[in-house]
Design a protein around this motif. Structure first.
Motif, PDB file in Angstrom:
ATOM      1  N   ILE A 133       0.844  -1.205   0.000  1.00 16.08           N
ATOM      2  CA  ILE A 133       0.000   0.000   0.000  1.00 16.08           C
ATOM      3  C   ILE A 133       0.873   1.246   0.000  1.00 16.08           C
ATOM      4  CG2 ILE A 133      -1.561   1.371   1.468  1.00 16.08           C
ATOM      5  CD1 ILE A 133      -3.185  -0.720   0.141  1.00 16.08           C
ATOM      6  N   GLU A 134       1.885   1.261   0.849  1.00 11.88           N
ATOM      7  CA  GLU A 134       2.764   2.432   0.916  1.00 11.88           C
ATOM      8  C   GLU A 134       3.512   2.646  -0.394  1.00 11.88           C
ATOM      9  OE1 GLU A 134       6.378   4.465   3.418  1.00 11.88           O
ATOM     10  OE2 GLU A 134       5.191   2.913   4.380  1.00 11.88           O
ATOM     11  N   LEU A 135       4.044   1.578  -0.940  1.00 11.68           N
ATOM     12  CA  LEU A 135       4.775   1.715  -2.204  1.00 11.68           C
ATOM     13  C   LEU A 135       3.864   2.258  -3.307  1.00 11.68           C
ATOM     14  CD1 LEU A 135       6.914  -1.549  -2.122  1.00 11.68           C
ATOM     15  CD2 LEU A 135       7.793   0.804  -2.048  1.00 11.68           C
ATOM     16  N   ARG A 136       2.632   1.800  -3.329  1.00 14.65           N
ATOM     17  CA  ARG A 136       1.715   2.221  -4.390  1.00 14.65           C
ATOM     18  C   ARG A 136       1.198   3.627  -4.173  1.00 14.65           C
ATOM     19  NH1 ARG A 136       0.615   4.024  -8.232  1.00 14.65           N
ATOM     20  NH2 ARG A 136      -1.353   3.909  -9.308  1.00 14.65           N
ATOM     21  N   TYR A 137       0.693   3.926  -2.971  1.00 14.81           N
ATOM     22  CA  TYR A 137      -0.005   5.186  -2.753  1.00 14.81           C
ATOM     23  C   TYR A 137       0.895   6.301  -2.238  1.00 14.81           C
ATOM     24  CZ  TYR A 137      -4.068   2.468  -3.738  1.00 14.81           C
ATOM     25  OH  TYR A 137      -4.972   1.658  -4.379  1.00 14.81           O
ATOM     26  N   ALA A 138       1.921   5.976  -1.498  1.00 13.38           N
ATOM     27  CA  ALA A 138       2.801   7.014  -0.988  1.00 13.38           C
ATOM     28  C   ALA A 138       3.902   7.334  -1.977  1.00 13.38           C
ATOM     29  CB  ALA A 138       3.417   6.582   0.337  1.00 13.38           C
ATOM     30  N   ARG A 139       4.487   6.315  -2.489  1.00 13.17           N
ATOM     31  CA  ARG A 139       5.643   6.515  -3.366  1.00 13.17           C
ATOM     32  C   ARG A 139       5.278   6.432  -4.839  1.00 13.17           C
ATOM     33  NH1 ARG A 139       9.600   2.984   0.421  1.00 13.17           N
ATOM     34  NH2 ARG A 139       9.308   4.295   2.264  1.00 13.17           N
ATOM     35  N   GLU A 140       4.022   6.122  -5.100  1.00 18.97           N
ATOM     36  CA  GLU A 140       3.472   6.090  -6.450  1.00 18.97           C
ATOM     37  C   GLU A 140       4.261   5.193  -7.403  1.00 18.97           C
ATOM     38  OE1 GLU A 140       3.019  10.169  -7.633  1.00 18.97           O
ATOM     39  OE2 GLU A 140       1.412  10.487  -6.187  1.00 18.97           O
TER      40      GLU A 140
END
Length: 183
Positions: A133-140
């Motif tokens: 989730i973080e890789l996708r939504y935070a770091r795009e």
């Protein structure tokens, strides 16, 4: 007797302080989503209030108050993290921002309830799901990069993200229903 300019400035500052107090539980929830330690979050909330009070004359009515306060709170959380030197396992600020962005049009009370539910539900995800989730939504990162980082296939990334979003949505809905909040 006070001159009109000083009176307007004082009234403006009092109105900004009243807005802060009106939204203080929502602001605290946002801070807690970035800084999960309750004591430190309360300290950050106080520092945020002091900064908002000091900069009240910079706020223009008719603009987005919560956005303005959020930026101040965000910097205060970053300052707190630098000072403490502690890192805790949590989603990055960008992750929280991304997840909260979808909730921005809700009524204040419902938004606050959803933020609290989101925080609780994020802790229920597996560490790998939180990382995806973080890789996708935070770091795009695109799915191909996430797959490389996590050692998964691209299809596995899509499935994991889909499941995580579904779990978060279900968990938030269940939490809100249990509190009697209309969804």
């Amino acid at each position: 007797m006070m001159d009109p300019t000083t009176r307007r400035k004082r009234t403006h500052n009092e109105e900004v302080a009243a807005l802060f107090l009106k939204h203080s539980s929502r602001i605290r929830g946002i801070i807690l989503s970035m800084q999960p330690d309750f004591a430190r979050a309360d300290d950050v909330l106080q520092e945020t209030f002091l900064t908002v009070s000091a900069k009240a004359n910079e706020f223009e009515f008719g603009t987005n108050f919560m956005s303005w306060v959020y930026q101040i709170a965000r910097y205060k959380v970053l300052e707190d993290r630098r000072r403490s030197g502690k890192t805790t396992e949590q989603l990055s600020l960008a992750s929280i921002e991304s997840l909260l962005a979808a909730e921005s049009n809700l009524a204040d009370d419902q938004h606050e309830e959803r933020v609290e539910a989101l925080k609780d539900c994020l802790t229920k995800l597996s560490p790998r799901s939180r990382q995806a989730i973080e890789l996708r939504y935070a770091r795009e990162h695109p799915a191909s990069e996430i797959a490389t980082v996590l050692g998964w296939t691209v299809d596995s990334v899509y499935v994991a993200l889909s499941r995580a979003r579904t779990l978060l949505a279900k968990c938030i809905d269940e939490d809100l229903r249990s509190k009697g909040v209309t969804i």
